[in-house]
Scaffold this motif. Structure first.
Motif, PDB file in Angstrom:
ATOM      1  N   ARG A  24      85.270  35.062  39.021  1.00  0.00           N
ATOM      2  CA  ARG A  24      86.226  33.996  38.678  1.00  0.00           C
ATOM      3  C   ARG A  24      87.391  34.002  39.670  1.00  0.00           C
ATOM      4  N   VAL A  25      87.870  35.199  40.001  1.00  0.00           N
ATOM      5  CA  VAL A  25      88.975  35.309  40.967  1.00  0.00           C
ATOM      6  C   VAL A  25      88.518  34.759  42.312  1.00  0.00           C
ATOM      7  N   LYS A  26      87.317  35.135  42.703  1.00  0.00           N
ATOM      8  CA  LYS A  26      86.789  34.692  43.988  1.00  0.00           C
ATOM      9  C   LYS A  26      86.685  33.160  44.052  1.00  0.00           C
ATOM     10  N   GLU A  27      86.190  32.564  42.964  1.00  0.00           N
ATOM     11  CA  GLU A  27      86.073  31.095  42.905  1.00  0.00           C
ATOM     12  C   GLU A  27      87.405  30.422  43.208  1.00  0.00           C
ATOM     13  N   GLN A  28      88.470  30.927  42.562  1.00  0.00           N
ATOM     14  CA  GLN A  28      89.795  30.333  42.757  1.00  0.00           C
ATOM     15  C   GLN A  28      90.289  30.559  44.182  1.00  0.00           C
ATOM     16  N   ALA A  29      90.009  31.756  44.704  1.00  0.00           N
ATOM     17  CA  ALA A  29      90.455  32.073  46.071  1.00  0.00           C
ATOM     18  C   ALA A  29      89.746  31.165  47.075  1.00  0.00           C
ATOM     19  N   VAL A  30      88.458  30.926  46.829  1.00  0.00           N
ATOM     20  CA  VAL A  30      87.695  30.043  47.712  1.00  0.00           C
ATOM     21  C   VAL A  30      88.238  28.615  47.597  1.00  0.00           C
ATOM     22  N   ARG A  31      88.574  28.237  46.365  1.00  0.00           N
ATOM     23  CA  ARG A  31      89.054  26.878  46.113  1.00  0.00           C
ATOM     24  C   ARG A  31      90.324  26.557  46.914  1.00  0.00           C
ATOM     25  N   ILE A  32      91.208  27.530  47.064  1.00  0.00           N
ATOM     26  CA  ILE A  32      92.425  27.258  47.848  1.00  0.00           C
ATOM     27  C   ILE A  32      92.223  27.548  49.333  1.00  0.00           C
ATOM     28  N   GLY A  33      91.006  27.921  49.707  1.00  0.00           N
ATOM     29  CA  GLY A  33      90.703  28.115  51.124  1.00  0.00           C
ATOM     30  C   GLY A  33      91.149  29.459  51.687  1.00  0.00           C
ATOM     31  N   MET A  34      91.275  30.465  50.824  1.00  0.00           N
ATOM     32  CA  MET A  34      91.671  31.799  51.293  1.00  0.00           C
ATOM     33  C   MET A  34      90.556  32.384  52.159  1.00  0.00           C
ATOM     34  N   GLY A  35      90.933  33.025  53.263  1.00  0.00           N
ATOM     35  CA  GLY A  35      89.943  33.603  54.171  1.00  0.00           C
ATOM     36  C   GLY A  35      89.262  34.824  53.568  1.00  0.00           C
ATOM     37  N   LEU A  36      88.163  35.207  54.172  1.00  0.00           N
ATOM     38  CA  LEU A  36      87.323  36.267  53.600  1.00  0.00           C
ATOM     39  C   LEU A  36      88.049  37.614  53.483  1.00  0.00           C
ATOM     40  N   VAL A  37      88.859  37.961  54.487  1.00  0.00           N
ATOM     41  CA  VAL A  37      89.526  39.269  54.436  1.00  0.00           C
ATOM     42  C   VAL A  37      90.529  39.301  53.280  1.00  0.00           C
ATOM     43  N   ASN A  38      91.336  38.240  53.162  1.00  0.00           N
ATOM     44  CA  ASN A  38      92.304  38.198  52.069  1.00  0.00           C
ATOM     45  C   ASN A  38      91.623  38.117  50.705  1.00  0.00           C
ATOM     46  N   GLN A  39      90.540  37.361  50.643  1.00  0.00           N
ATOM     47  CA  GLN A  39      89.747  37.315  49.398  1.00  0.00           C
ATOM     48  C   GLN A  39      89.298  38.710  49.005  1.00  0.00           C
ATOM     49  N   THR A  40      88.779  39.440  49.988  1.00  0.00           N
ATOM     50  CA  THR A  40      88.236  40.777  49.712  1.00  0.00           C
ATOM     51  C   THR A  40      89.344  41.719  49.253  1.00  0.00           C
ATOM     52  N   LYS A  41      90.519  41.601  49.902  1.00  0.00           N
ATOM     53  CA  LYS A  41      91.656  42.438  49.492  1.00  0.00           C
ATOM     54  C   LYS A  41      92.076  42.111  48.058  1.00  0.00           C
ATOM     55  N   LEU A  42      92.155  40.812  47.771  1.00  0.00           N
ATOM     56  CA  LEU A  42      92.580  40.386  46.429  1.00  0.00           C
ATOM     57  C   LEU A  42      91.595  40.866  45.367  1.00  0.00           C
ATOM     58  N   ILE A  43      90.316  40.678  45.631  1.00  0.00           N
ATOM     59  CA  ILE A  43      89.312  41.032  44.629  1.00  0.00           C
ATOM     60  C   ILE A  43      89.225  42.551  44.451  1.00  0.00           C
ATOM     61  N   THR A  44      89.417  43.281  45.541  1.00  0.00           N
ATOM     62  CA  THR A  44      89.414  44.742  45.437  1.00  0.00           C
ATOM     63  C   THR A  44      90.616  45.206  44.604  1.00  0.00           C
ATOM     64  N   ALA A  45      91.778  44.606  44.867  1.00  0.00           N
ATOM     65  CA  ALA A  45      92.975  44.937  44.089  1.00  0.00           C
ATOM     66  C   ALA A  45      92.729  44.631  42.611  1.00  0.00           C
ATOM     67  N   ALA A  46      92.136  43.469  42.348  1.00  0.00           N
ATOM     68  CA  ALA A  46      91.854  43.054  40.970  1.00  0.00           C
ATOM     69  C   ALA A  46      90.900  44.042  40.303  1.00  0.00           C
ATOM     70  N   SER A  47      89.932  44.494  41.064  1.00  0.00           N
ATOM     71  CA  SER A  47      88.947  45.427  40.536  1.00  0.00           C
ATOM     72  C   SER A  47      89.592  46.757  40.133  1.00  0.00           C
ATOM     73  N   GLU A  48      90.536  47.229  40.965  1.00  0.00           N
ATOM     74  CA  GLU A  48      91.244  48.482  40.659  1.00  0.00           C
ATOM     75  C   GLU A  48      92.048  48.332  39.357  1.00  0.00           C
ATOM     76  N   LEU A  49      92.747  47.197  39.253  1.00  0.00           N
ATOM     77  CA  LEU A  49      93.639  47.023  38.104  1.00  0.00           C
ATOM     78  C   LEU A  49      92.861  46.830  36.805  1.00  0.00           C
ATOM     79  N   VAL A  50      91.743  46.121  36.911  1.00  0.00           N
ATOM     80  CA  VAL A  50      90.969  45.866  35.698  1.00  0.00           C
ATOM     81  C   VAL A  50      90.298  47.166  35.235  1.00  0.00           C
ATOM     82  N   ARG A  51      89.966  48.025  36.193  1.00  0.00           N
ATOM     83  CA  ARG A  51      89.391  49.329  35.814  1.00  0.00           C
ATOM     84  C   ARG A  51      90.438  50.178  35.086  1.00  0.00           C
ATOM     85  N   ASN A  52      91.683  50.198  35.631  1.00  0.00           N
ATOM     86  CA  ASN A  52      92.760  50.928  34.955  1.00  0.00           C
ATOM     87  C   ASN A  52      92.923  50.441  33.527  1.00  0.00           C
ATOM     88  N   MET A  53      92.862  49.118  33.383  1.00  0.00           N
ATOM     89  CA  MET A  53      93.043  48.514  32.068  1.00  0.00           C
ATOM     90  C   MET A  53      91.977  49.023  31.091  1.00  0.00           C
TER      91      MET A  53
END
Lengths: 137, 124
Positions: A24-53
């Protein structure tokens, strides 16, 4: 001035929710035209935080927002849980510190991957982590 | 293929699946007597601290069973993110693609042969 253009809530109750949430995060990132490296950083960050949760609070909710500031668009993610909270945030933000059996990279590593990072926690009440990644950030 | 196990991860794994992979692989190395494990992650779009730890564990565990592990095919965006996150995958051999990974495993099995054949850029 940051404007919220759209929001979407995802509830996380079990480990299997993580991969669909990342998508879902990736879909939104793609929708605003975020590049692959920033997408990957964002999704990795999201993955870390959701695991902590999941690890510390058992479950929680994430709000996925598309935001803009001037001409720049970005994705803001707000992770909230009603878990035990973090007694010492400064300690939790140190590289290599972990109360669990992890490498202790989660929070400090996550902060390095995004443009804005905010954490609020009250012991016994829960934790809210907000991250923001600009499309070109 | 010879004495190597080739594992291609085709989907993004959630934690339980990654742990299963770790167990299955270590069992497989024991069962087959493989001397090397090649893990192709070219279809994996993110490697976070957990997945990084699993890759490190697999490398250490198989090494104890006398098999080397090489991780191949990491996407550039994943490599950039991993390092910024603070994970350097210490102790995990990596190679650009399956072919180079195989060459690396082969060289570990038979160092003399590697010296004779080695004329491309080494990955280590």
């Amino acid at each position: 001035m940051i404007t919220t253009l759209s929001k979407d809530n995802v509830s996380i109750t079990r480990e299997q929710d993580v991969v669909p949430f990342r998508n879902r995060v990736k879909e939104q990132a793609v929708r605003i035209g975020m590049g692959l490296v920033n997408q990957t950083k964002l999704i990795t960050a999201a993955s870390e935080l959701v695991r902590n949760m999941i690890r510390y609070a058992g479950q929680g909710e994430v709000r996925i927002e598309v935001v803009s500031k001037g001409r720049e668009a970005g994705i803001r993610l707000i992770f909230s849980d009603n878990g035990p909270g973090i007694p010492d945030i400064n300690l939790a933000m140190q590289d290599g510190y972990s109360t669990g059996k992890s490498l202790g990279l989660g929070l400090p590593g996550t902060r390095r991957l995004v443009n804005e990072f905010d954490i609020k926690s009250t012991v016994g009440q829960g934790t809210t982590v907000t991250i923001l990644k600009w499309k070109n950030g | 293929m010879g004495p190597f196990l080739l594992v291609t991860i085709q989907i993004d794994l959630y934690d339980r699946l990654a742990l299963n992979l770790e167990t299955d692989l270590v069992n497989m190395v024991h069962k087959t007597g493989a001397r090397g494990v090649l893990i192709d992650i070219s279809a994996v779009s993110i490697v976070d601290s957990f997945m990084g730890r699993i890759l490190g564990n697999i490398a250490s565990m198989t090494r104890v069973l006398d098999a080397e592990t090489v991780v191949v095919g990491m996407q550039p965006a994943v490599a950039i993110t991993l390092i910024e996150l603070g994970l350097s995958l210490t102790g995990v051999h990596t190679a650009l693609d399956v072919e180079r990974g195989m060459a690396l495993l082969q060289s570990k099995l038979d160092p003399d042969e590697e010296l004779a054949n080695d004329n491309d850029n080494d990955v280590e």
